[in-house]
Design a protein around this motif. Structure first.
Motif, PDB file in Angstrom:
ATOM      1  N   ARG A  60       0.847  -1.188   0.000  1.00 37.09           N
ATOM      2  CA  ARG A  60       0.000   0.000   0.000  1.00 37.09           C
ATOM      3  C   ARG A  60       0.884   1.241   0.000  1.00 37.09           C
ATOM      4  O   ARG A  60       1.922   1.270   0.646  1.00 37.09           O
ATOM      5  CB  ARG A  60      -0.899  -0.033   1.243  1.00 37.09           C
ATOM      6  N   TRP A  87      -3.053  -2.756  -3.029  1.00 41.52           N
ATOM      7  CA  TRP A  87      -4.130  -1.770  -3.137  1.00 41.52           C
ATOM      8  C   TRP A  87      -3.649  -0.391  -2.695  1.00 41.52           C
ATOM      9  O   TRP A  87      -2.936  -0.267  -1.712  1.00 41.52           O
ATOM     10  CB  TRP A  87      -5.292  -2.194  -2.253  1.00 41.52           C
ATOM     11  N   GLY A  88      -4.054   0.648  -3.439  1.00 44.04           N
ATOM     12  CA  GLY A  88      -3.769   2.014  -3.038  1.00 44.04           C
ATOM     13  C   GLY A  88      -2.353   2.471  -3.338  1.00 44.04           C
ATOM     14  O   GLY A  88      -1.831   3.360  -2.688  1.00 44.04           O
ATOM     15  N   ASN A  92       0.011  -0.540 -10.338  1.00 44.93           N
ATOM     16  CA  ASN A  92       0.570  -1.859 -10.063  1.00 44.93           C
ATOM     17  C   ASN A  92       1.233  -2.410 -11.308  1.00 44.93           C
ATOM     18  O   ASN A  92       0.751  -2.196 -12.414  1.00 44.93           O
ATOM     19  CB  ASN A  92      -0.536  -2.833  -9.636  1.00 44.93           C
ATOM     20  N   GLU A 105      -5.835  -4.311  -6.860  1.00 39.40           N
ATOM     21  CA  GLU A 105      -6.542  -3.158  -7.414  1.00 39.40           C
ATOM     22  C   GLU A 105      -6.402  -3.154  -8.931  1.00 39.40           C
ATOM     23  O   GLU A 105      -5.308  -3.291  -9.458  1.00 39.40           O
ATOM     24  CB  GLU A 105      -5.967  -1.861  -6.835  1.00 39.40           C
ATOM     25  N   GLY A 106      -7.521  -3.044  -9.610  1.00 45.09           N
ATOM     26  CA  GLY A 106      -7.529  -3.108 -11.066  1.00 45.09           C
ATOM     27  C   GLY A 106      -7.731  -4.521 -11.587  1.00 45.09           C
ATOM     28  O   GLY A 106      -7.947  -4.730 -12.765  1.00 45.09           O
ATOM     29  N   ASN A 115     -11.046  -7.780  -6.998  1.00 46.52           N
ATOM     30  CA  ASN A 115     -10.774  -6.384  -7.295  1.00 46.52           C
ATOM     31  C   ASN A 115     -11.768  -5.546  -6.490  1.00 46.52           C
ATOM     32  O   ASN A 115     -12.696  -4.968  -7.028  1.00 46.52           O
ATOM     33  CB  ASN A 115     -10.901  -6.109  -8.793  1.00 46.52           C
ATOM     34  N   ASP A 117     -12.097  -3.018  -2.693  1.00 47.57           N
ATOM     35  CA  ASP A 117     -11.393  -2.301  -1.636  1.00 47.57           C
ATOM     36  C   ASP A 117     -11.265  -3.216  -0.414  1.00 47.57           C
ATOM     37  O   ASP A 117     -12.266  -3.723   0.095  1.00 47.57           O
ATOM     38  CB  ASP A 117     -12.165  -1.036  -1.277  1.00 47.57           C
TER      39      ASP A 117
END
Length: 172
Positions: A60, A87-88, A92, A105-106, A115, A117
């Motif tokens: 992160r 994530w975040g 990536n 994420e993505g 995918n 949160d």
């Protein structure tokens, strides 16, 4: 040798390659956090070369100038990421890796990947890197709770709070 990193925090660091760490070959990284790292080239969180097995890690707030803000897997070999959260980060790059039972994420093709949160308690934005601030424990209603696979947990696996990685049905 064949290093193993367990229950480590690679948080708030910076380097040219692999802001958090640089893993060369035949490395196991389990139950570690890569939070708020930066790289002036590749791999804000980690730069992984070949045969890197990663279990139950969190990435992160990492960033890199060139590519691989969360983690950069160099193509070739057998690189694997299991039961982890990416994530975040500023973006990536998960090149040349097998990824399963992870929140990416993505999105990323692979068994059990999500995918969504992960609902950290109090995350901070990637723009604040390098930093080690924020609370990256999971909220009780996180989709990551019990979403991992028991088959992808190293023997004698403990999280950063020294709790067994698998407490209920499956690892978080």
């Amino acid at each position: 040798g064949n290093p193993q990193y367990r229950q480590c925090k690679f948080d708030g660091n910076s380097a040219a390659f692999g802001g958090g760490s640089y893993a060369f070959a035949s490395t196991i990284i389990a139950n570690c956090s890569y939070i708020g790292n930066t790289a002036t080239s590749l791999g804000g969180g980690i730069y992984a070369v070949v045969n890197i097995n990663m279990y139950n890690n969190t990435f992160r707030n990492n960033s890199a100038v060139t590519n691989g803000n969360a983690l950069y897997y160099q193509s070739g070999g057998s690189n694997r990421l299991f039961n982890s959260i990416v994530w975040g980060n500023s973006s990536n790059a998960l090149i040349g890796a097998t990824i399963t039972h992870s929140i990416i994420e993505g999105g990323f093709a692979g068994t059990g990947n999500l995918n969504v949160d992960p609902l950290f308690v109090a995350p901070v934005a990637f723009a604040s890197a390098p930093t080690s601030s924020g609370n990256y424990r999971l909220q009780d209603n996180s989709p990551a709770v019990d979403a991992g696979s028991n088959t992808a947990v190293p023997v004698d696996s403990y999280d950063l709070n020294d709790n067994a990685s698998t407490i209920d049905e499956a690892p978080d």
